[in-house]
Scaffold this active site. Structure first.
Site, PDB file in Angstrom:
ATOM      1  N   GLY A  10       0.822  -1.217   0.000  1.00 21.94           N
ATOM      2  CA  GLY A  10       0.000   0.000   0.000  1.00 21.94           C
ATOM      3  C   GLY A  10       0.844   1.249   0.000  1.00 21.94           C
ATOM      4  CG  LEU A  11       4.012   1.654  -2.235  1.00 21.21           C
ATOM      5  CD1 LEU A  11       4.756   1.326  -3.521  1.00 21.21           C
ATOM      6  CD2 LEU A  11       4.995   2.097  -1.142  1.00 21.21           C
ATOM      7  CG  MET A  14      -0.662   7.909   6.043  1.00 18.14           C
ATOM      8  SD  MET A  14       0.315   8.997   7.102  1.00 18.14           S
ATOM      9  CE  MET A  14       0.399   8.031   8.620  1.00 18.14           C
ATOM     10  N   GLY A  15       1.754   5.068   3.405  1.00 21.14           N
ATOM     11  CA  GLY A  15       2.574   3.886   3.122  1.00 21.14           C
ATOM     12  C   GLY A  15       3.894   4.269   2.477  1.00 21.14           C
ATOM     13  CG  ASN A  33       0.010   0.736  -4.627  1.00 27.73           C
ATOM     14  OD1 ASN A  33      -0.216   1.089  -3.484  1.00 27.73           O
ATOM     15  ND2 ASN A  33      -0.753   1.078  -5.645  1.00 27.73           N
ATOM     16  NE  ARG A  34      -6.098  -1.791  -4.932  1.00 26.66           N
ATOM     17  CZ  ARG A  34      -7.240  -1.140  -5.198  1.00 26.66           C
ATOM     18  NH1 ARG A  34      -8.259  -1.782  -5.711  1.00 26.66           N
ATOM     19  NH2 ARG A  34      -7.365   0.146  -4.926  1.00 26.66           N
ATOM     20  CG  ASN A 104      -6.093   5.917  11.840  1.00 21.68           C
ATOM     21  OD1 ASN A 104      -5.465   5.671  12.873  1.00 21.68           O
ATOM     22  ND2 ASN A 104      -6.151   7.126  11.313  1.00 21.68           N
ATOM     23  CB  SER A 128      -0.175   9.188  15.665  1.00 21.56           C
ATOM     24  OG  SER A 128      -0.503  10.570  15.642  1.00 21.56           O
ATOM     25  CE  LYS A 183      -3.299   7.659  15.237  1.00 16.92           C
ATOM     26  NZ  LYS A 183      -4.082   7.700  14.087  1.00 16.92           N
ATOM     27  CG  HIS A 186      -3.293   9.988  19.172  1.00 23.22           C
ATOM     28  ND1 HIS A 186      -3.757  10.423  17.931  1.00 23.22           N
ATOM     29  CD2 HIS A 186      -2.144  10.672  19.385  1.00 23.22           C
ATOM     30  CE1 HIS A 186      -2.920  11.318  17.446  1.00 23.22           C
ATOM     31  NE2 HIS A 186      -1.933  11.485  18.305  1.00 23.22           N
ATOM     32  CG  ASN A 187      -6.923   9.518  15.694  1.00 20.59           C
ATOM     33  OD1 ASN A 187      -5.754   9.437  16.046  1.00 20.59           O
ATOM     34  ND2 ASN A 187      -7.286   9.390  14.440  1.00 20.59           N
ATOM     35  CD  GLU A 190      -5.799  13.961  15.256  1.00 22.87           C
ATOM     36  OE1 GLU A 190      -4.877  13.144  15.430  1.00 22.87           O
ATOM     37  OE2 GLU A 190      -6.482  13.992  14.211  1.00 22.87           O
ATOM     38  CE  LYS A 261      -8.725   9.859   7.310  1.00 20.97           C
ATOM     39  NZ  LYS A 261      -8.324  11.281   7.190  1.00 20.97           N
TER      40      LYS A 261
END
Ligand code: 6PG
Length: 467
Positions: A10-11, A14-15, A33-34, A104, A128, A183, A186-187, A190, A261
């Site tokens: 998964g590029l 984030m990846g 990546n796909r 996430n 994060s 996490k 954390h969000n 946030e 999200k």
């Protein structure tokens, strides 16, 4: 020929950033990546790091390029994409290979995947820090078996942000979904931090008539003090920025409708399941939901008139109010983590969590150093009772009361800060009003109640007085 120490699937933003970070720290990494063109472009633009990046065109190739026992990071959208990827990897991996979901994910999904009979090892890992963090040092919250974490912890420690004392902001939080749970909280924090900053921004803009540049100066000053944090720092930057199209201040050209999200919402929902009071975070989620109802807000203003009226409040008072609100919000977040620890049998280490949040993540702040210390002294004590924070609250709470009172009187919505104050007042009221709730419950449902005196707990004499 296997030559990569780790793989990544998964590029996306984030990846790709995480893969470059891993390569930069000296670990050869195979990536897939796909869409093959994305993989190729990633490799082509990796510059000096390209020699440590092995692009692959199929999952089979990816697996073949990693030295066994393999470790593969998944950085695909949370939800079905993760399940689909795990399914696709099933026939390709050995029993001691390890797949790490670094998206996430909803921690319930991570618990489910952990409990499923996957034919390989599995870790759930919260990451994060956004793109910049992923590229140069995120905060990393791992969940799963200790032995699996130990296998990859040298890589995670190398790529993670480092706190001031040099300690890497990466740790295993506990079993199964514990990393993704932490996490998620954390969000939630946030969301609350951002909402409280937005509320004081609103007071300066609409109450005091300050322009964005003047507000930026205030945020910059605050960033030198107790409130020093990434979110205050970027608030100073976004209020200082000019729109290249119009020359206006950037915040003045941005629609006041916040996206989300879902992780903040998950935190609020989970807090209800845990009976953990996190009103500041809940208010922040509510505020995002109200912000999304733009048409209704316009109709409301047309019908009832705009709410906010002039209201001059010294920024120094706002600073103190924000300090108090922030402590209340974090105290609630840590209480929720404690509740989850008990409920799920995770033995979550609160000081360790505060330490992991000290750098790299979105809620990093100087206050987290003090929180880590306070929690280390006594993890079972509510953060507001730690002497360092109690002292700050002694000064901040009266300021918060003054700010919220004045703001409410002048029609400024302050949901998160006001909820912080409500919670604080309840938390220091030894004799509350729930005796009334108990009496009502007993009246209509014979639920019984506990008594203050030595008379045996029982029911009220309602039948006698019902008429
Ligand atoms: C982080 C952020 C990151 C992302 C959130 C934003 O820690 O790096 O939390 O995970 O910014 O997903 O969430 P919303 O889109 O819900 O605001």
């Amino acid at each position: 020929m296997a030559q990569a120490e780790i793989g990544l699937i998964g590029l996306g933003t984030m990846g790709a950033a995480l893969a470059l970070n891993i390569a930069e720290k000296g670990f050869p990494i195979a990536v897939w990546n796909r869409t093959a063109a994305v993989t190729q472009k990633f490799h082509d633009t990796a510059g000096d790091l390209a020699s440590r990046v092995i692009p692959t065109e199929t999952l089979e190739q990816l697996v073949a390029q990693i030295t066994p026992p393999r470790a593969i990071i998944l950085m695909v959208p949370a939800g079905e994409a993760v399940d689909a990827q795990l399914e696709a990897l099933k026939p390709l991996l050995d029993a001691d290979d390890l797949v790490i979901d670094a998206g996430n994910a909803d921690f319930h999904d991570t618990n489910r995947r952990d409990a499923a009979e996957l034919p390989f090892r599995f870790l759930g890992m919260g990451v994060s820090g956004g793109e910049e963090g992923a590229r140069h040092g995120p905060a990393i919250m791992g969940g799963g078996d200790a032995a699996d974490w130990d296998r990859v912890s040298h890589i995670m420690n190398a790529i993670a942000a480092k706190a001031e004392d040099g300690e890497p902001c990466a740790a295993r939080m506990g079993d199964a979904g514990a990393g993704h749970f932490v996490k998620m909280v954390h969000n939630g924090i946030e969301y609350a931090d951002m909402q409280m900053i937005a509320e004081v921004y609103g007071l300066m803009r609409d109450g005091d008539g300050m322009d964005a540049g003047a507000i930026s100066d205030v945020f910059s000053r605050w960033n030198e003090g107790v409130l020093s944090s990434y979110l205050i720092e970027i608030s100073a930057k976004v209020t200082a920025a000019a729109d290249p199209h119009t020359g206006k201040a950037m915040p003045d050209v941005i629609l006041d409708r916040a996206g989300q999200k879902g992780t903040g919402r998950w935190t609020a929902i989970e807090a209800q399941h845990l009976a953990a009071p996190i009103p500041v975070i809940e208010a922040a989620v509510m505020a995002r939901n109200v912000s999304a109802r733009l048409d209704e807000r316009h109709a409301g203003q047309d019908r009832f008139g705009a709410a906010p009226q002039p209201c001059n409040i010294d920024p120094a008072l706002l600073e103190q109010a924000l300090i108090a609100g922030k402590i209340f919000c974090y105290a609630q977040g840590f209480t929720m983590i404690s509740a989850a620890s008990e409920r799920f049998g995770w033995t979550l280490d609160l000081p360790e969590i505060a330490k992991v949040w000290r750098a790299g993540c979105i809620i990093r702040s100087s206050m987290l150093n003090d929180m880590a210390e306070a929690l280390a002294e006594d993890p079972n004590r509510n953060l507001i009772m730690a002497p360092f924070f109690a002292d700050l609250i002694e000064k901040g709470a009266p300021a918060l009361r003054e700010v919220v009172s004045k703001a409410i009187a002048a029609g400024h919505a302050m949901p998160a800060l006001a909820q912080g104050l409500m919670w604080f007042d309840m938390m220091r009221t030894a004799r509350g009003t729930a005796n009334m709730i108990q009496a009502q419950r007993d009246f209509f449902g014979a639920h019984g109640f506990e008594r203050l005196d030595d008379v045996e707990n029982s029911h009220g004499p309602w039948a006698m007085n019902a008429g």
